[in-house]
Scaffold this motif. Structure first.
Motif, PDB file in Angstrom:
ATOM      1  N   ARG A 199      62.194  62.905  60.291  1.00  0.00           N
ATOM      2  CA  ARG A 199      63.231  62.645  61.294  1.00  0.00           C
ATOM      3  C   ARG A 199      63.315  63.795  62.295  1.00  0.00           C
ATOM      4  O   ARG A 199      63.476  63.574  63.495  1.00  0.00           O
ATOM      5  CB  ARG A 199      64.580  62.450  60.614  1.00  0.00           C
ATOM      6  CG  ARG A 199      64.717  61.125  59.901  1.00  0.00           C
ATOM      7  CD  ARG A 199      66.149  60.881  59.458  1.00  0.00           C
ATOM      8  NE  ARG A 199      66.287  59.594  58.805  1.00  0.00           N
ATOM      9  CZ  ARG A 199      67.440  59.096  58.378  1.00  0.00           C
ATOM     10  NH1 ARG A 199      68.556  59.808  58.532  1.00  0.00           N
ATOM     11  NH2 ARG A 199      67.489  57.920  57.808  1.00  0.00           N
ATOM     12  N   TYR A 227      62.911  56.644  59.117  1.00  0.00           N
ATOM     13  CA  TYR A 227      64.178  55.916  59.065  1.00  0.00           C
ATOM     14  C   TYR A 227      64.198  54.781  58.048  1.00  0.00           C
ATOM     15  O   TYR A 227      65.261  54.236  57.764  1.00  0.00           O
ATOM     16  CB  TYR A 227      64.513  55.358  60.455  1.00  0.00           C
ATOM     17  CG  TYR A 227      64.875  56.431  61.448  1.00  0.00           C
ATOM     18  CD1 TYR A 227      66.155  56.955  61.493  1.00  0.00           C
ATOM     19  CD2 TYR A 227      63.930  56.930  62.328  1.00  0.00           C
ATOM     20  CE1 TYR A 227      66.493  57.951  62.394  1.00  0.00           C
ATOM     21  CE2 TYR A 227      64.245  57.927  63.243  1.00  0.00           C
ATOM     22  CZ  TYR A 227      65.531  58.430  63.266  1.00  0.00           C
ATOM     23  OH  TYR A 227      65.859  59.415  64.163  1.00  0.00           O
ATOM     24  N   ARG A 248      67.066  48.415  62.708  1.00  0.00           N
ATOM     25  CA  ARG A 248      68.421  48.191  63.215  1.00  0.00           C
ATOM     26  C   ARG A 248      68.539  48.526  64.687  1.00  0.00           C
ATOM     27  O   ARG A 248      69.504  48.120  65.340  1.00  0.00           O
ATOM     28  CB  ARG A 248      69.417  49.030  62.414  1.00  0.00           C
ATOM     29  CG  ARG A 248      69.517  48.636  60.943  1.00  0.00           C
ATOM     30  CD  ARG A 248      70.463  49.549  60.189  1.00  0.00           C
ATOM     31  NE  ARG A 248      70.493  49.216  58.752  1.00  0.00           N
ATOM     32  CZ  ARG A 248      71.142  49.924  57.849  1.00  0.00           C
ATOM     33  NH1 ARG A 248      71.841  51.001  58.234  1.00  0.00           N
ATOM     34  NH2 ARG A 248      71.123  49.574  56.568  1.00  0.00           N
ATOM     35  N   ASP A 249      67.574  49.261  65.197  1.00  0.00           N
ATOM     36  CA  ASP A 249      67.570  49.629  66.614  1.00  0.00           C
ATOM     37  C   ASP A 249      66.744  48.609  67.389  1.00  0.00           C
ATOM     38  O   ASP A 249      65.544  48.440  67.121  1.00  0.00           O
ATOM     39  CB  ASP A 249      66.977  51.025  66.786  1.00  0.00           C
ATOM     40  CG  ASP A 249      67.126  51.545  68.209  1.00  0.00           C
ATOM     41  OD1 ASP A 249      67.532  50.758  69.088  1.00  0.00           O
ATOM     42  OD2 ASP A 249      66.843  52.729  68.444  1.00  0.00           O
ATOM     43  N   ARG A 306      64.330  51.307  56.341  1.00  0.00           N
ATOM     44  CA  ARG A 306      64.815  50.004  56.788  1.00  0.00           C
ATOM     45  C   ARG A 306      65.707  50.093  58.017  1.00  0.00           C
ATOM     46  O   ARG A 306      65.809  49.142  58.788  1.00  0.00           O
ATOM     47  CB  ARG A 306      65.573  49.321  55.653  1.00  0.00           C
ATOM     48  CG  ARG A 306      64.692  48.950  54.461  1.00  0.00           C
ATOM     49  CD  ARG A 306      65.509  48.235  53.401  1.00  0.00           C
ATOM     50  NE  ARG A 306      64.671  47.842  52.264  1.00  0.00           N
ATOM     51  CZ  ARG A 306      65.140  47.195  51.189  1.00  0.00           C
ATOM     52  NH1 ARG A 306      66.429  46.876  51.119  1.00  0.00           N
ATOM     53  NH2 ARG A 306      64.314  46.883  50.209  1.00  0.00           N
ATOM     54  N   SER A 307      66.378  51.212  58.178  1.00  0.00           N
ATOM     55  CA  SER A 307      67.241  51.368  59.356  1.00  0.00           C
ATOM     56  C   SER A 307      66.439  51.434  60.651  1.00  0.00           C
ATOM     57  O   SER A 307      67.012  51.348  61.737  1.00  0.00           O
ATOM     58  CB  SER A 307      68.082  52.640  59.215  1.00  0.00           C
ATOM     59  OG  SER A 307      67.250  53.793  59.111  1.00  0.00           O
TER      60      SER A 307
END
Length: 268
Positions: free
Chosen positions: A11, A72, A78-79, A74-75
């Protein structure tokens, strides 16, 4: 624990400014090479080099998406911008085919659109435009209504005077759309005014309603959406700063309590 640490490091990597700058540079270089491939002269001289740069750029994009997904999990999905990047790269990964599917090779230029998701200012503009779509849809409906009513009136008034422009409803719709854009509208108006001198009232009124009023509403809606977007971003930034400040204050209070506790023990 090792996986968590590696994800945290990923990240830091993918969110670092230099990483974004490198991806932006690759996108710009790839855009130049895709444009150069349209030149037969350049392809004859540097064709192999251009194809190599194109493949390297595609490999960089695939590695970048893999790193972001690893960072990230699975997130990542989300974007919406991550979905956009994934779809664009996936389309360009499709094998080039012949015949009707040869257009897939031309779709490689879609990779240039990734610049929108990488540059924050461009992303902000696109987000604002998407937010303004409902208001723009209402304005489009109003504009279509004005265009239709004006076309019916123009057909009834000017069909015999200028049949090439207002012979039927379809011709009138196309002509008035051209007039609305400001393209050679004076030529159309002057030709009609040779037979009907007061036709200028119709054209001036139509332009005032469409070009100077309705079309400017699009700009107003877009500007309002941009202002709302910036206000939300400022509010989110203020909330983050407030949360950071409260966290620091909580840590200071905890340290003060620990110091008082140590003093009490020392005095005993």
């Amino acid at each position: 624990m090792i996986f968590v640490l590696s994800r945290g490091r990923l990240r830091v990597l993918v969110d670092s400014p230099w990483f974004t700058k490198v991806i932006t540079a690759v996108i710009l270089v790839n855009a130049i090479t895709l444009g150069a491939e349209t030149s037969p002269e350049l392809m004859a001289s540097f064709g192999d080099a251009l194809h190599l740069i194109d493949r390297v750029a595609l490999a960089v994009f695939v590695v970048e998406l893999a790193l972001r997904f690893g960072a990230y999990g699975r997130s990542f999905f989300r974007d919406p911008w991550n979905w956009f990047d994934t779809v664009v790269v996936a389309i360009t990964l499709l094998p080039a085919a012949s015949g009707s599917f040869s257009v897939l090779r031309a779709l490689r230029v879609l990779r240039v659109l990734r610049l929108v998701s990488v540059v924050p200012s461009m992303r902000r503009v696109v987000s604002a435009l998407l937010t303004a779509l409902p208001g723009m849809a209402s304005i489009t409906a109003l504009l279509a209504l004005v265009l239709y009513v004006s076309a019916v009136i123009a057909t009834k008034l000017f069909s015999t005077v200028a049949p090439e422009y207002f012979g039927d409803l379809g011709d009138s719709l196309f002509t008035l759309f051209q007039v609305m854009t400001g393209e050679a509208w004076s030529e159309v108006a002057r030709q009609v005014m040779q037979e009907k001198p007061f036709a200028w009232v119709f054209f001036v009124g139509y332009l005032a309603v469409t070009t100077f009023t309705v079309l400017n509403l699009f700009i107003a809606v877009a500007v309002s959406a941009m202002q709302n977007q910036m206000s939300e971003e400022h509010a989110e930034h203020d909330r983050e700063e407030m949360a950071a400040t409260m966290e620091i204050l909580a840590e200071v209070r905890k340290l003060r309590a620990d110091v008082e506790e140590l003093r009490g023990r020392a005095s005993v």
